[in-house]
Design a protein around this motif. Sequence first.
Motif, mmCIF file in Angstrom:
data_model
loop_
_atom_site.group_PDB
_atom_site.id
_atom_site.type_symbol
_atom_site.label_atom_id
_atom_site.label_comp_id
_atom_site.label_asym_id
_atom_site.label_seq_id
_atom_site.Cartn_x
_atom_site.Cartn_y
_atom_site.Cartn_z
ATOM 1 N N ASP A 337 -7.102 22.114 -54.153
ATOM 2 C CA ASP A 337 -6.014 21.391 -53.494
ATOM 3 C C ASP A 337 -5.428 22.290 -52.406
ATOM 4 O O ASP A 337 -5.051 23.430 -52.664
ATOM 5 C CB ASP A 337 -4.926 21.024 -54.503
ATOM 6 N N VAL A 338 -5.356 21.792 -51.183
ATOM 7 C CA VAL A 338 -4.915 22.598 -50.044
ATOM 8 C C VAL A 338 -3.422 22.419 -49.782
ATOM 9 O O VAL A 338 -2.675 23.382 -49.667
ATOM 10 C CB VAL A 338 -5.729 22.235 -48.781
ATOM 11 N N ALA A 339 -2.976 21.185 -49.644
ATOM 12 C CA ALA A 339 -1.592 20.930 -49.233
ATOM 13 C C ALA A 339 -0.927 19.864 -50.093
ATOM 14 O O ALA A 339 -0.009 19.194 -49.638
ATOM 15 C CB ALA A 339 -1.549 20.522 -47.766
ATOM 16 N N GLU A 341 -2.583 17.251 -51.417
ATOM 17 C CA GLU A 341 -3.186 15.944 -51.175
ATOM 18 C C GLU A 341 -3.622 15.242 -52.460
ATOM 19 O O GLU A 341 -3.660 14.004 -52.512
ATOM 20 C CB GLU A 341 -4.382 16.078 -50.222
ATOM 21 N N GLY A 367 3.310 21.328 -52.136
ATOM 22 C CA GLY A 367 2.062 21.360 -51.387
ATOM 23 C C GLY A 367 2.293 21.660 -49.918
ATOM 24 O O GLY A 367 1.546 22.439 -49.307
ATOM 25 N N LEU A 368 3.321 21.058 -49.319
ATOM 26 C CA LEU A 368 3.631 21.346 -47.924
ATOM 27 C C LEU A 368 4.115 22.782 -47.748
ATOM 28 O O LEU A 368 3.821 23.425 -46.735
ATOM 29 C CB LEU A 368 4.690 20.367 -47.415
ATOM 30 N N ARG A 370 3.089 25.308 -49.525
ATOM 31 C CA ARG A 370 1.879 26.129 -49.594
ATOM 32 C C ARG A 370 1.081 26.060 -48.291
ATOM 33 O O ARG A 370 0.565 27.064 -47.805
ATOM 34 C CB ARG A 370 1.022 25.669 -50.772
ATOM 35 N N ALA A 371 1.012 24.877 -47.693
ATOM 36 C CA ALA A 371 0.292 24.723 -46.438
ATOM 37 C C ALA A 371 0.983 25.483 -45.303
ATOM 38 O O ALA A 371 0.320 26.129 -44.481
ATOM 39 C CB ALA A 371 0.167 23.252 -46.085
ATOM 40 N N CYS A 372 2.319 25.427 -45.255
ATOM 41 C CA CYS A 372 3.050 26.159 -44.221
ATOM 42 C C CYS A 372 2.877 27.666 -44.380
ATOM 43 O O CYS A 372 2.750 28.396 -43.385
ATOM 44 C CB CYS A 372 4.539 25.798 -44.275
ATOM 45 N N ASP A 374 0.265 29.196 -45.616
ATOM 46 C CA ASP A 374 -1.087 29.550 -45.169
ATOM 47 C C ASP A 374 -1.187 29.520 -43.639
ATOM 48 O O ASP A 374 -1.784 30.423 -43.033
ATOM 49 C CB ASP A 374 -2.089 28.571 -45.778
ATOM 50 N N LEU A 375 -0.599 28.516 -43.013
ATOM 51 C CA LEU A 375 -0.636 28.450 -41.555
ATOM 52 C C LEU A 375 0.130 29.606 -40.927
ATOM 53 O O LEU A 375 -0.283 30.154 -39.886
ATOM 54 C CB LEU A 375 -0.059 27.120 -41.081
#
Length: 397
Positions: A337-339, A341, A367-368, A370-372, A374-375
């Motif tokens: 799971d990336v973000a 989803e 999830g958001l 975690r995505a932020c 990583d970005l």
Amino acid sequence: MPDTLIEEDEPIRPTVTDDAAAPAPAPAGDPAQAPAAAPTDARPGPPGDRPPAAPPRPRPPSIAACLVGAIALLALLAGAALGVYFFFWRYEPTALRHIPGDANIVVRLEAAELALFGPVRRHFLPLLDEAAPDASRASRKARIEAATGLDFPSDLREIVIASTDASSWVALAGGRIPKGRFVAGLEKVARDEGWTGVRREGELLVVLDVKGARPRAVIGQADDGTLVLGTDVEIVSAALPASDEWQRLDLPEQGAVTFALTGAAWSGAAGAVSAVLPRAAALFRRVAHASGTLTLGAEPELAMRLSPAAGEAAAALASDAQALLGNLKLTLAVVPDVAGEKAALEGAQAAAQGDRVEIRTRWPHEGLDRACADLARRARAARDAAGNGAPAAPAPP
């Protein structure tokens, strides 16, 4: 013989002289208008022993006076707020006007709402506050700001990302950006510092790849100040003139993140996944247009509306879309799971709303976040790599 001609029995009338000298009788006063008699102190004792009269009590302010004061204060505060808005924050969106006419994928980011979102504040804003590893990078940033007049990110209001074929992309930045300065200012900084692989082509600034064979990035600025950054000269040149082409995309105007995809984008996506997800490819070809909004906050929510292609019924498309969402859950179960989803797919619901299909789901905040994170790590790494490989500032004479 009498001395006068007046008879003895006749009354004597006054002479003219007597009439003028006689005072006129005082007019009778109106009892209602008569001054009130001064109050007398009926207390016994000599006047010197009497206590002084108490001063008159101050009259409390009337309700009308309080209302006038409150209204004046509110008017003053409103005027100050309007002044700040019109002179410092007011911005008329311009980036949408520079979406290329043949764009089929568009995403718009509202800078103010993104800056208030917790994950963005935690992971991206520190990148702007971190001290530069060396003095040359810090001075370069200051020189770019001085040459271009752009104070990033305070001048930025919106970012629009668009593509024509999923291979050529353009990013449009709108805000309180000085007009006509960015390209020339950045070119001057590049020339003064001896940057390699940067050349001017008309009103564009082209950054070549390492081999110098093809553009890595192309930079331009529209007449209204909008910055245009693209992957090639063609898409940047197409984005510089303002137009009303964006209206055909039916892009939502409100929301932290909004997006729109035309039928050409859905057809392209169908061709890309046909070998792996044939059922999804078949559904994509039945969609003529889609638009949606990602609402941020404590409980982010994704809402997307699909317009069926000609001859397709909304109810049938909604039923097939719900079935596809279930299949995607099984497909993604074996991948990381990336973000968030996976959780978003778990709660997604598709339903027909009139002649369209609406898909809604909650997107997990974690999830958001975690995505932020990583970005932000990728952005920091790219920044450091660019700083280490950038040409050093020229040595003083």
